[in-house]
Design a protein around this motif. Structure first.
Motif, PDB file in Angstrom:
ATOM      1  N   LYS A  53      29.088  23.965  36.574  1.00  0.00           N
ATOM      2  CA  LYS A  53      28.628  25.356  36.546  1.00  0.00           C
ATOM      3  C   LYS A  53      28.226  25.938  37.876  1.00  0.00           C
ATOM      4  O   LYS A  53      28.672  26.989  38.280  1.00  0.00           O
ATOM      5  CB  LYS A  53      27.443  25.432  35.520  1.00  0.00           C
ATOM      6  N   PRO A  54      27.545  25.281  38.729  1.00  0.00           N
ATOM      7  CA  PRO A  54      27.234  25.726  40.092  1.00  0.00           C
ATOM      8  C   PRO A  54      28.488  26.170  40.901  1.00  0.00           C
ATOM      9  O   PRO A  54      28.624  26.935  41.663  1.00  0.00           O
ATOM     10  CB  PRO A  54      26.302  24.453  40.988  1.00  0.00           C
ATOM     11  N   ILE A  55      29.792  25.313  40.758  1.00  0.00           N
ATOM     12  CA  ILE A  55      30.896  25.415  41.373  1.00  0.00           C
ATOM     13  C   ILE A  55      31.386  27.055  40.985  1.00  0.00           C
ATOM     14  O   ILE A  55      32.095  27.817  41.611  1.00  0.00           O
ATOM     15  CB  ILE A  55      31.952  24.456  41.204  1.00  0.00           C
ATOM     16  N   ALA A  56      31.383  27.066  39.750  1.00  0.00           N
ATOM     17  CA  ALA A  56      31.948  28.335  39.009  1.00  0.00           C
ATOM     18  C   ALA A  56      31.142  29.329  39.478  1.00  0.00           C
ATOM     19  O   ALA A  56      31.592  30.779  39.721  1.00  0.00           O
ATOM     20  CB  ALA A  56      32.013  28.182  37.314  1.00  0.00           C
ATOM     21  N   ALA A 111      38.202  37.388  47.778  1.00  0.00           N
ATOM     22  CA  ALA A 111      38.370  37.334  46.176  1.00  0.00           C
ATOM     23  C   ALA A 111      39.348  36.314  45.375  1.00  0.00           C
ATOM     24  O   ALA A 111      38.829  35.706  44.685  1.00  0.00           O
ATOM     25  CB  ALA A 111      38.393  38.660  45.776  1.00  0.00           C
ATOM     26  N   ALA A 112      40.494  36.193  46.102  1.00  0.00           N
ATOM     27  CA  ALA A 112      41.371  35.248  45.604  1.00  0.00           C
ATOM     28  C   ALA A 112      40.745  33.816  45.603  1.00  0.00           C
ATOM     29  O   ALA A 112      40.920  32.921  44.626  1.00  0.00           O
ATOM     30  CB  ALA A 112      42.690  35.664  46.244  1.00  0.00           C
ATOM     31  N   VAL A 113      40.307  33.344  46.717  1.00  0.00           N
ATOM     32  CA  VAL A 113      39.750  32.052  46.833  1.00  0.00           C
ATOM     33  C   VAL A 113      38.635  31.935  45.687  1.00  0.00           C
ATOM     34  O   VAL A 113      38.444  30.703  45.053  1.00  0.00           O
ATOM     35  CB  VAL A 113      39.180  31.855  48.123  1.00  0.00           C
ATOM     36  N   GLY A 114      37.956  32.921  45.514  1.00  0.00           N
ATOM     37  CA  GLY A 114      36.728  32.747  44.237  1.00  0.00           C
ATOM     38  C   GLY A 114      37.391  32.703  42.950  1.00  0.00           C
ATOM     39  O   GLY A 114      36.863  31.760  42.256  1.00  0.00           O
ATOM     40  N   VAL A 115      38.559  33.421  42.743  1.00  0.00           N
ATOM     41  CA  VAL A 115      38.905  33.029  41.496  1.00  0.00           C
ATOM     42  C   VAL A 115      39.757  31.672  41.468  1.00  0.00           C
ATOM     43  O   VAL A 115      39.619  30.984  40.463  1.00  0.00           O
ATOM     44  CB  VAL A 115      40.110  34.277  41.399  1.00  0.00           C
ATOM     45  N   LEU A 132      31.881  34.736  45.466  1.00  0.00           N
ATOM     46  CA  LEU A 132      32.656  34.908  46.290  1.00  0.00           C
ATOM     47  C   LEU A 132      33.799  35.937  45.755  1.00  0.00           C
ATOM     48  O   LEU A 132      34.195  36.790  46.833  1.00  0.00           O
ATOM     49  CB  LEU A 132      33.596  33.520  46.594  1.00  0.00           C
ATOM     50  N   THR A 133      34.282  36.083  44.533  1.00  0.00           N
ATOM     51  CA  THR A 133      34.960  37.066  43.841  1.00  0.00           C
ATOM     52  C   THR A 133      34.367  38.251  44.271  1.00  0.00           C
ATOM     53  O   THR A 133      34.891  39.160  44.515  1.00  0.00           O
ATOM     54  CB  THR A 133      35.485  36.629  42.652  1.00  0.00           C
ATOM     55  N   VAL A 134      33.020  38.556  43.665  1.00  0.00           N
ATOM     56  CA  VAL A 134      32.507  39.772  43.891  1.00  0.00           C
ATOM     57  C   VAL A 134      32.413  40.246  45.131  1.00  0.00           C
ATOM     58  O   VAL A 134      32.243  41.273  45.398  1.00  0.00           O
ATOM     59  CB  VAL A 134      31.034  39.619  42.893  1.00  0.00           C
ATOM     60  N   GLN A 135      32.143  39.230  45.999  1.00  0.00           N
ATOM     61  CA  GLN A 135      31.734  39.704  47.440  1.00  0.00           C
ATOM     62  C   GLN A 135      33.138  40.166  47.900  1.00  0.00           C
ATOM     63  O   GLN A 135      33.064  41.232  48.780  1.00  0.00           O
ATOM     64  CB  GLN A 135      31.413  38.673  48.399  1.00  0.00           C
ATOM     65  N   GLY A 136      34.296  39.491  47.624  1.00  0.00           N
ATOM     66  CA  GLY A 136      35.495  40.163  48.247  1.00  0.00           C
ATOM     67  C   GLY A 136      35.821  41.329  47.669  1.00  0.00           C
ATOM     68  O   GLY A 136      36.375  42.330  48.362  1.00  0.00           O
ATOM     69  N   ILE A 186      38.588  29.033  42.692  1.00  0.00           N
ATOM     70  CA  ILE A 186      37.309  28.309  42.635  1.00  0.00           C
ATOM     71  C   ILE A 186      37.061  28.212  41.205  1.00  0.00           C
ATOM     72  O   ILE A 186      36.494  27.129  40.421  1.00  0.00           O
ATOM     73  CB  ILE A 186      36.356  28.335  43.558  1.00  0.00           C
ATOM     74  N   MET A 187      36.770  29.398  40.546  1.00  0.00           N
ATOM     75  CA  MET A 187      36.362  29.443  39.243  1.00  0.00           C
ATOM     76  C   MET A 187      37.226  28.907  38.346  1.00  0.00           C
ATOM     77  O   MET A 187      36.997  28.183  37.443  1.00  0.00           O
ATOM     78  CB  MET A 187      36.199  31.051  38.697  1.00  0.00           C
ATOM     79  N   ALA A 188      38.797  29.103  38.590  1.00  0.00           N
ATOM     80  CA  ALA A 188      39.703  28.465  37.467  1.00  0.00           C
ATOM     81  C   ALA A 188      39.610  26.968  37.830  1.00  0.00           C
ATOM     82  O   ALA A 188      39.757  26.356  36.761  1.00  0.00           O
ATOM     83  CB  ALA A 188      41.062  28.932  38.007  1.00  0.00           C
ATOM     84  N   ALA A 189      39.477  26.459  38.832  1.00  0.00           N
ATOM     85  CA  ALA A 189      39.304  24.961  39.150  1.00  0.00           C
ATOM     86  C   ALA A 189      38.265  24.334  38.512  1.00  0.00           C
ATOM     87  O   ALA A 189      38.307  23.311  37.974  1.00  0.00           O
ATOM     88  CB  ALA A 189      39.425  24.710  40.610  1.00  0.00           C
ATOM     89  N   ALA A 190      37.061  25.134  38.642  1.00  0.00           N
ATOM     90  CA  ALA A 190      35.934  24.775  37.996  1.00  0.00           C
ATOM     91  C   ALA A 190      35.900  24.587  36.489  1.00  0.00           C
ATOM     92  O   ALA A 190      35.516  23.652  35.703  1.00  0.00           O
ATOM     93  CB  ALA A 190      34.592  25.412  38.232  1.00  0.00           C
ATOM     94  N   HIS A 191      36.531  25.678  35.876  1.00  0.00           N
ATOM     95  CA  HIS A 191      36.956  25.620  34.392  1.00  0.00           C
ATOM     96  C   HIS A 191      38.102  24.752  33.938  1.00  0.00           C
ATOM     97  O   HIS A 191      37.518  23.999  32.994  1.00  0.00           O
ATOM     98  CB  HIS A 191      37.318  27.239  34.121  1.00  0.00           C
ATOM     99  N   HIS A 192      39.010  24.205  34.737  1.00  0.00           N
ATOM    100  CA  HIS A 192      39.970  23.406  34.299  1.00  0.00           C
ATOM    101  C   HIS A 192      39.412  21.934  34.353  1.00  0.00           C
ATOM    102  O   HIS A 192      39.843  21.226  33.724  1.00  0.00           O
ATOM    103  CB  HIS A 192      41.188  23.736  35.209  1.00  0.00           C
ATOM    104  N   ARG A 193      38.415  21.679  35.075  1.00  0.00           N
ATOM    105  CA  ARG A 193      38.148  20.570  35.479  1.00  0.00           C
ATOM    106  C   ARG A 193      37.162  19.810  34.284  1.00  0.00           C
ATOM    107  O   ARG A 193      36.915  18.536  34.213  1.00  0.00           O
ATOM    108  CB  ARG A 193      37.239  20.438  36.822  1.00  0.00           C
ATOM    109  N   SER A 194      36.630  20.832  33.372  1.00  0.00           N
ATOM    110  CA  SER A 194      36.130  20.054  32.206  1.00  0.00           C
ATOM    111  C   SER A 194      36.784  19.281  31.613  1.00  0.00           C
ATOM    112  O   SER A 194      36.526  18.556  30.851  1.00  0.00           O
ATOM    113  CB  SER A 194      35.654  21.489  31.462  1.00  0.00           C
TER     114      SER A 194
END
Length: 74
Positions: A3-6, A60-64, A12-16, A66-74
């Motif tokens: 969750k914290p990684i997501a 923004a792309a790096v943020g996406v 990062l996405t919102v800032q980008g 990271i979110m995808a990796a955090a979600h996939h890791r579950s």
């Protein structure tokens, strides 16, 4: 831990995206917070001078990713 990684990815996405909007026009909402990367980091890194829009979109792309990796890791 996922969750914290997501959340970091979301920030990062919102800032980008916000930095790209601020670079093209003016960001009226939460400018000092959302545009921290655009206003504080980019001016201090000489390699990014002239590539501000691309740097923000890359953030923004790096943020996406990271979110995808955090979600996939579950």
């Amino acid at each position: 831990m996922r969750k914290p990684i997501a959340v970091i990815g979301l920030i990062l996405t919102v800032q980008g995206v916000s930095g790209a909007i601020d670079h093209l026009a003016v960001q009226p909402f939460f400018g000092p917070v959302l545009n921290f990367f655009n206003r504080q980091i980019i001016p201090r890194v000489d390699a990014l001078t002239g590539y501000e829009l691309f740097a923000n979109l890359l953030l923004a792309a790096v943020g996406v990713v990271i979110m995808a990796a955090a979600h996939h890791r579950s």
